[in-house]
Design a protein around this motif. Structure first.
Motif, short mmCIF file in Angstrom:
data_model
loop_
_atom_site.label_atom_id
_atom_site.label_comp_id
_atom_site.label_asym_id
_atom_site.label_seq_id
_atom_site.Cartn_x
_atom_site.Cartn_y
_atom_site.Cartn_z
N HIS A 107 0.84 -1.20 0.00
CA HIS A 107 0.00 0.00 0.00
C HIS A 107 0.88 1.25 0.00
O HIS A 107 2.07 1.18 0.28
CB HIS A 107 -0.95 0.00 1.20
CG HIS A 107 -0.25 -0.05 2.53
ND1 HIS A 107 0.31 1.07 3.12
CD2 HIS A 107 0.00 -1.08 3.38
CE1 HIS A 107 0.85 0.74 4.27
NE2 HIS A 107 0.69 -0.56 4.45
N ALA A 108 0.27 2.37 -0.30
CA ALA A 108 1.01 3.63 -0.38
C ALA A 108 1.20 4.23 1.01
O ALA A 108 0.38 4.04 1.91
CB ALA A 108 0.27 4.61 -1.27
N PHE A 119 -0.38 18.92 0.33
CA PHE A 119 -1.70 18.77 0.92
C PHE A 119 -1.62 17.99 2.23
O PHE A 119 -2.39 18.24 3.16
CB PHE A 119 -2.61 18.06 -0.09
CG PHE A 119 -4.06 18.00 0.28
CD1 PHE A 119 -4.72 19.12 0.78
CD2 PHE A 119 -4.79 16.83 0.10
CE1 PHE A 119 -6.07 19.07 1.10
CE2 PHE A 119 -6.14 16.77 0.42
CZ PHE A 119 -6.78 17.89 0.93
N TRP A 120 -0.70 17.06 2.32
CA TRP A 120 -0.52 16.25 3.53
C TRP A 120 -0.20 17.13 4.74
O TRP A 120 -0.52 16.78 5.87
CB TRP A 120 0.60 15.25 3.29
CG TRP A 120 0.83 14.23 4.37
CD1 TRP A 120 2.00 13.97 5.01
CD2 TRP A 120 -0.12 13.29 4.92
NE1 TRP A 120 1.85 12.94 5.92
CE2 TRP A 120 0.55 12.50 5.89
CE3 TRP A 120 -1.48 13.04 4.70
CZ2 TRP A 120 -0.07 11.49 6.62
CZ3 TRP A 120 -2.10 12.04 5.42
CH2 TRP A 120 -1.41 11.28 6.37
N ASP A 147 -12.51 6.40 1.74
CA ASP A 147 -12.58 5.91 3.12
C ASP A 147 -11.39 6.46 3.90
O ASP A 147 -10.58 7.22 3.39
CB ASP A 147 -12.63 4.38 3.16
CG ASP A 147 -11.37 3.71 2.62
OD1 ASP A 147 -10.31 4.38 2.48
OD2 ASP A 147 -11.43 2.50 2.33
N GLN A 148 -11.30 6.09 5.19
CA GLN A 148 -10.27 6.65 6.07
C GLN A 148 -8.86 6.28 5.65
O GLN A 148 -7.89 6.94 6.03
CB GLN A 148 -10.53 6.21 7.52
CG GLN A 148 -10.05 4.82 7.88
CD GLN A 148 -10.85 3.70 7.23
OE1 GLN A 148 -11.95 3.92 6.75
NE2 GLN A 148 -10.29 2.51 7.22
N HIS A 157 -5.09 11.09 -0.53
CA HIS A 157 -6.42 10.50 -0.46
C HIS A 157 -6.92 10.50 0.99
O HIS A 157 -8.09 10.78 1.26
CB HIS A 157 -6.39 9.06 -0.99
CG HIS A 157 -6.25 8.97 -2.48
ND1 HIS A 157 -7.01 8.12 -3.25
CD2 HIS A 157 -5.44 9.62 -3.35
CE1 HIS A 157 -6.68 8.24 -4.52
NE2 HIS A 157 -5.71 9.15 -4.60
N ILE A 158 -6.02 10.15 1.90
CA ILE A 158 -6.37 10.17 3.32
C ILE A 158 -6.74 11.59 3.76
O ILE A 158 -7.74 11.80 4.46
CB ILE A 158 -5.22 9.61 4.17
CG1 ILE A 158 -5.01 8.11 3.87
CG2 ILE A 158 -5.47 9.83 5.66
CD1 ILE A 158 -3.77 7.52 4.51
N GLN A 159 -5.96 12.55 3.32
CA GLN A 159 -6.23 13.95 3.68
C GLN A 159 -7.54 14.43 3.07
O GLN A 159 -8.30 15.17 3.71
CB GLN A 159 -5.07 14.84 3.25
CG GLN A 159 -5.16 16.28 3.73
CD GLN A 159 -4.81 16.44 5.20
OE1 GLN A 159 -5.24 15.65 6.04
NE2 GLN A 159 -4.03 17.45 5.51
#
Length: 304
Positions: A107-108, A119-120, A147-148, A157-159
């Motif tokens: 996974h990333a 953005f992170w 999703d989370q 994506h998480i952010q």
């Protein structure tokens, strides 16, 4: 002045191309039905891998300029889908693609070095406020994001998940930031997903056709990556197969990121429109509306 559509969908995505991969067919379907579709993209995708040799000079570690180029790709993709309302969070260039690296588990994760404008590193409240203003202006009944885990762990994506979740919560508070507009409570929030059953079926078809390179390392009978969801956790399946070709055209528009001989097109060629023309969702907020025989909503606005 055009009349506001009765149904309004807001999508929050991290980079140009994420929207077409995840919900391109749904977006095209809803536009065709006269529903409002607004896309918010959080970064310019400046750190993306470049798959077109003659454009490799646009890479961040060379001349730069990939974000501006991908801005044009996204504009073409939106034309293919018929989407006319697209914004960058905070305006184009406000937040920079954070980049990523692959964890040994597949996974990333965040890169070893992440720029200050990434953005992170965005202040969550500041980023969410940009979205609050959009939510209160557009007044969507439905919001779609990740999703989370951001699907596969990409920090942007998480952010985007965090910003969408917090922004929707803040937008509903009547006493919060009057200057950003009148409070609006998004009725339903969905996380984009992929059906485990459909993914296994597609992989079996690819492998039977002799394709061992698309979705390399994925075994149709073995463990699947985190962006694939157990069917019992799904809430909705939007059948937009009539708009499959629009989705493929949108994917082709993102030429620096997606090749026509890549896995998306391989699956489409072997499985047909069902591969990417039916899009799946998990319900993160709200009440599931009327469902079909499979227990899934066929419309994200069901019950609204």
């Amino acid at each position: 002045m055009s009349e506001t559509p009765a149904h309004r969908l807001l999508l929050v995505h991290a980079h140009p191309d994420d929207e077409s991969i995840g919900q391109g067919a749904t977006m095209a379907k809803y536009v065709a039905e006269g529903r409002g579709v607004t896309l918010v993209t959080c970064t310019g995708g400046e750190m993306g891998e470049i798959l077109v040799p003659e454009l490799e000079h646009l890479a961040a570690d060379r001349d730069g300029g990939l974000g501006e180029h991908r801005r044009g790709e996204l504009a073409e993709a939106m034309k293919a889908l018929g989407v006319t309302d697209h914004r960058y969070l905070g305006g184009f260039g406000r937040y920079h693609d954070s980049g990523m690296q692959w964890h040994p588990d597949g996974h990333a994760i965040a890169a070893d070095e992440v720029g200050e404008a990434a953005f992170w590193h965005a202040d969550l409240t500041e980023a969410a406020d940009h979205l609050v203003a959009i939510i209160r202006e557009v007044r969507p009944q439905v919001l779609v994001t990740y999703d989370q885990f951001g699907g596969y762990g990409h920090p942007d994506h998480i952010q985007a998940h965090r910003v969408a979740t917090y922004g929707a919560a803040l937008a509903a508070v009547p006493s919060y930031r009057h200057d950003l507009g009148e409070a609006w409570d998004v009725a339903k929030i969905y996380w984009g997903a992929m059906s485990a059953t459909r993914m296994r079926e597609g992989l079996r078809t690819l492998r039977a056709a002799g394709d061992t390179t698309s979705f390399q390392g994925m075994d149709p009978e073995g463990p699947l990556p985190p962006f694939v969801c157990a069917d019992e956790d799904l809430a909705a399946a939007v059948d937009a197969q009539d708009h499959h070709e629009q989705k493929m055209a949108a994917l082709r528009a993102h030429a620096t990121q997606i090749t026509t001989d890549g896995p998306f097109f391989a699956l489409s060629n072997n499985v047909g429109s069902t591969a990417w023309g039916i899009e799946y969702f998990r319900l993160a907020k709200g009440t599931q509306g009327p469902v079909g025989d499979d227990g899934l909503e066929t419309d994200l606005f069901a019950g609204v």
